[in-house]
Design an enzyme around this catalytic site. Structure first.
Site, PDB file in Angstrom:
ATOM      1  CE  LYS A  64      -4.034  -1.866   2.209  1.00  0.00           C
ATOM      2  NZ  LYS A  64      -4.213  -3.043   3.796  1.00  0.00           N
ATOM      3  CD  GLN A  86      -3.002  -4.797   6.524  1.00  0.00           C
ATOM      4  OE1 GLN A  86      -3.331  -3.478   6.190  1.00  0.00           O
ATOM      5  NE2 GLN A  86      -3.588  -5.479   6.385  1.00  0.00           N
ATOM      6  CG  ASP A  91      -9.855   0.081   5.160  1.00  0.00           C
ATOM      7  OD1 ASP A  91      -9.481  -0.342   3.631  1.00  0.00           O
ATOM      8  OD2 ASP A  91      -9.513  -0.712   6.592  1.00  0.00           O
TER       9      ASP A  91
END
Ligand SMILES: NC(=O)c1ccc[n+]([C@@H]2O[C@H](COP(=O)([O-])OP(=O)(O)OC[C@H]3O[C@@H](n4cnc5c(N)ncnc54)[C@H](OP(=O)(O)O)[C@@H]3O)[C@@H](O)[C@H]2O)c1
Length: 303
Positions: free
Chosen positions: A53, A97, A120
């Site tokens: 990412k 994460q 997200d």
């Protein structure tokens, strides 16, 4: 034989569109989109995802930072970091994460991210408002692949989503519904799952059970989107080696379906490109620009 939907190629197109749009945005506003990725602990798979990412964010021209916290980090310290990132004007997107180590409670951490920085798409405000909020990356990516086959208007089509998680199944069903599909959500308590799947013009599997969906569950000509990631032993690659397969029996289903995503190389690569798209959308929002319909990133390559 079905069209094999190439998620890598679609993701590359989406990334090209993000890069071009970001370059224009930066030139006009002087603002670089900023993404902060937070990882707690030393899980190798999570570190690999986070590394990818960060690299992609840099490739898109973004300001990219990674916060790597030790496994024993307390809930309070993690929340303090989120608070600091929420207040940081050069950070437009924050991603924590998952999974977090067992002693940490992920839900309050996710909900502490300001919704406009929740790239997200997991904050309740974004999950509850797919029309204008930031859309969860994997459903957004899967939906983009569906649109490549069927266009944006799914009027008259039956869609079945197998799996009802908050992370994927529910937002995916909502996106399909918003695109005018007639949507059925199936799960572990569904009676006669094969018969339910056979009604689907668009069949989406997000279960986490290797090759659950068999060829005779697929309506001839249907579009099959396989979200599952299942790691299985692969002794043919050497002792102790593994490989990834999906929730769909790919070799059987590709003979019946009209279009199908492989695993790997289908939905998976789309997720990271949608994260970049969300980060750019968040930066544009912060600059008080009108928010675009951002799960069709920058429509030109997809139009
Ligand atoms: N980037 C990506 O590509 C990406 C992103 C997210 C997830 N995934 C993958 O997608 C899969 C699903 O993830 P998730 O987070 O949504 O999983 P999850 O939270 O474990 O949900 C699984 C869902 O499948 C249903 N289910 C389980 N066994 C079933 C069966 N035999 N028949 C019908 N339904 C069944 C469950 O039903 P109940 O609700 O009744 O228990 C549940 O709704 C996993 O393999 C995951 O790794 C991939």
């Amino acid at each position: 034989m079905a069209i094999i939907i190439d998620g890598k190629a679609e993701a590359a197109l989406a990334i090209d569109a993000v890069k071009a749009s970001h370059a224009t945005f930066e030139a006009e506003s002087g603002i670089k989109a900023g993404l902060a990725v937070v990882i707690v602990g030393d899980d190798p798979a999570s570190h690999a995802y986070v590394g990818a990412k960060g690299r992609m964010a840099k490739e898109c021209g973004f300001h990219s930072v990674q916060h790597t916290l030790p496994r024993e980090t307390s809930q309070l310290d993690l929340l303090r970091l989120i608070e600091a990132l929420n207040a940081d004007p050069v950070i437009h997107g924050i991603l924590v994460q998952l999974p977090l180590p067992d002693h940490l409670d992920a839900e309050p951490v996710i909900q502490s991210i300001r919704p406009e920085k929740d790239v997200d798409g997991l904050h309740v405000m974004n999950a509850g408002d797919l029309a204008t909020g930031l859309i969860s990356c994997t459903p957004a990516g899967a939906m983009l692949l569906v649109s490549r086959i069927h266009g944006r208007d799914l009027s008259g089509l039956n869609a079945v989503v197998v799996g009802r998680s908050n992370l994927f199944g529910k937002p995916m069903a909502q996106l399909l519904l918003d695109a005018n599909a007639t949507v059925t959500m199936a799960h572990s308590r569904t009676l006669d799952l094969p018969a339910v799947c056979r009604r689907a013009d668009i069949l989406v599997a997000a279960v986490g059970r290797a090759e659950l969906i068999k060829a005779d569950w697929v309506k001839p000509g249907a579009t099959v989107i396989d979200v599952g990631i299942n790691r299985i032993a692969a002794p043919e690659r050497g002792e102790g080696r593994t490989r990834i397969i999906g929730d769909v029996d790919f070799s059987g289903c590709k003979e019946i379906a009209g279009a199908i995503t492989p695993v790997p190389g289908g939905v998976g690569p789309m997720t990271i490109s949608m994260l970049m798209n969300n980060t750019l959308a968040a930066a544009k929002m912060s600059a008080a620009r009108p928010l675009q319909q951002h799960w069709f990133p920058l429509s030109s390559p997809f139009g």
